[in-house]
Scaffold this motif. Sequence first.
Motif, PDB file in Angstrom:
ATOM      1  N   LYS A   1       0.832  -1.207   0.000  1.00  0.00           N
ATOM      2  CA  LYS A   1       0.000   0.000   0.000  1.00  0.00           C
ATOM      3  C   LYS A   1       0.866   1.256   0.000  1.00  0.00           C
ATOM      4  N   ALA A   2       1.948   1.240   0.782  1.00  0.00           N
ATOM      5  CA  ALA A   2       2.831   2.409   0.844  1.00  0.00           C
ATOM      6  C   ALA A   2       3.473   2.675  -0.510  1.00  0.00           C
ATOM      7  N   LEU A   3       3.942   1.628  -1.164  1.00  0.00           N
ATOM      8  CA  LEU A   3       4.531   1.802  -2.493  1.00  0.00           C
ATOM      9  C   LEU A   3       3.480   2.223  -3.504  1.00  0.00           C
ATOM     10  N   GLY A   4       2.247   1.761  -3.301  1.00  0.00           N
ATOM     11  CA  GLY A   4       1.175   2.152  -4.213  1.00  0.00           C
ATOM     12  C   GLY A   4       0.912   3.646  -4.173  1.00  0.00           C
ATOM     13  N   PHE A   5       0.856   4.209  -2.978  1.00  0.00           N
ATOM     14  CA  PHE A   5       0.644   5.650  -2.853  1.00  0.00           C
ATOM     15  C   PHE A   5       1.873   6.428  -3.336  1.00  0.00           C
ATOM     16  N   SER A   6       3.064   5.871  -3.116  1.00  0.00           N
ATOM     17  CA  SER A   6       4.280   6.508  -3.641  1.00  0.00           C
ATOM     18  C   SER A   6       4.267   6.518  -5.162  1.00  0.00           C
ATOM     19  N   LEU A   7       3.831   5.419  -5.745  1.00  0.00           N
ATOM     20  CA  LEU A   7       3.740   5.327  -7.194  1.00  0.00           C
ATOM     21  C   LEU A   7       2.712   6.307  -7.738  1.00  0.00           C
ATOM     22  N   LEU A   8       1.594   6.420  -7.051  1.00  0.00           N
ATOM     23  CA  LEU A   8       0.550   7.358  -7.467  1.00  0.00           C
ATOM     24  C   LEU A   8       1.079   8.798  -7.418  1.00  0.00           C
ATOM     25  N   GLY A   9       1.819   9.132  -6.358  1.00  0.00           N
ATOM     26  CA  GLY A   9       2.395  10.469  -6.263  1.00  0.00           C
ATOM     27  C   GLY A   9       3.436  10.732  -7.325  1.00  0.00           C
ATOM     28  N   LEU A  10       4.246   9.727  -7.644  1.00  0.00           N
ATOM     29  CA  LEU A  10       5.278   9.895  -8.672  1.00  0.00           C
ATOM     30  C   LEU A  10       4.659  10.053 -10.052  1.00  0.00           C
ATOM     31  N   ILE A  11       3.565   9.332 -10.296  1.00  0.00           N
ATOM     32  CA  ILE A  11       2.860   9.480 -11.570  1.00  0.00           C
ATOM     33  C   ILE A  11       2.271  10.881 -11.685  1.00  0.00           C
ATOM     34  N   ALA A  12       1.700  11.388 -10.585  1.00  0.00           N
ATOM     35  CA  ALA A  12       1.158  12.745 -10.581  1.00  0.00           C
ATOM     36  C   ALA A  12       2.254  13.766 -10.854  1.00  0.00           C
ATOM     37  N   LEU A  13       3.441  13.554 -10.283  1.00  0.00           N
ATOM     38  CA  LEU A  13       4.574  14.435 -10.533  1.00  0.00           C
ATOM     39  C   LEU A  13       5.008  14.365 -11.991  1.00  0.00           C
ATOM     40  N   HIS A  14       4.982  13.163 -12.550  1.00  0.00           N
ATOM     41  CA  HIS A  14       5.361  12.951 -13.951  1.00  0.00           C
ATOM     42  C   HIS A  14       4.404  13.695 -14.888  1.00  0.00           C
ATOM     43  N   VAL A  15       3.115  13.595 -14.607  1.00  0.00           N
ATOM     44  CA  VAL A  15       2.111  14.285 -15.419  1.00  0.00           C
ATOM     45  C   VAL A  15       2.256  15.800 -15.285  1.00  0.00           C
ATOM     46  N   SER A  16       2.477  16.259 -14.062  1.00  0.00           N
ATOM     47  CA  SER A  16       2.639  17.695 -13.823  1.00  0.00           C
ATOM     48  C   SER A  16       3.852  18.244 -14.568  1.00  0.00           C
ATOM     49  N   ALA A  17       4.935  17.478 -14.579  1.00  0.00           N
ATOM     50  CA  ALA A  17       6.143  17.907 -15.280  1.00  0.00           C
ATOM     51  C   ALA A  17       5.895  18.002 -16.784  1.00  0.00           C
ATOM     52  N   ALA A  18       5.161  17.041 -17.330  1.00  0.00           N
ATOM     53  CA  ALA A  18       4.860  17.072 -18.765  1.00  0.00           C
ATOM     54  C   ALA A  18       4.018  18.295 -19.121  1.00  0.00           C
ATOM     55  N   LEU A  19       3.028  18.597 -18.285  1.00  0.00           N
ATOM     56  CA  LEU A  19       2.187  19.772 -18.520  1.00  0.00           C
ATOM     57  C   LEU A  19       2.988  21.062 -18.349  1.00  0.00           C
TER      58      LEU A  19
END
Length: 220
Positions: free
Chosen positions: A148-166
């Motif tokens: 679960k902890a890695l899942g939320f970390s992955l979700l946050g990293l994906i959000a950061l990845h999307v934000s960087a692209a935008l």
Amino acid sequence: MTRAVGNSERGAFDQTTRLMHWFTAALMLSVFVLAFSIDLATSHASHTAFLQLHRSVGLTVWVLTLFRLAWRHFAKYPDWPSDMPQTMRVAAMASEYALYALLLAQPILGILQTNAHGDHVNLFFIGQLPALIEKNRPLAHELLSAHKALGFSLLGLIALHVSAALYHHFWRRDDTLTAMLPAAAAWRVLEPRVDQTLDSDAAPDRSVGSGMPNSAHSSN
């Protein structure tokens, strides 16, 4: 990662890389939707179905990530934007490999937790995969917490990845996002045409402006 030398404003990732990127994105969306749907299931049958699909799609992400890492040795990536600072490049590389690491670690944790709980992964309801470890409920509880902890970390990293692209697309206005779009080549073909149209529209203005003194001279 080796990046190809070329015009960074026109470069695009190869089609295989782009397809795998967006297929991974679609699978990850399914993984998170299924994960949150497990606790919302209204029956034991639907709970089991959501859980097994979550495990199956997660394992598919793991296999696809391995293939993506192998493909990197054959693909030729476009160069970085010429005005992109070195610190930003390092940060982009670090987040990229962090994503790969989590995409590989998360499904393995899920499988180990499943086996430690005494269950098996039923891969898309076709057949059960063999257990990697024996049943161990205390270990299963710890693995679930880590999963679960890695899942939320992955979700946050994906959000950061999307934000960087935008950020690259709307603030820096470079080709980082369009280089990964499924129709990147078609998107970029329109750009020089727009520039040419603007130049052609501006050309008559210059000719009219340059002709005004001649007209005034002839009138004198």
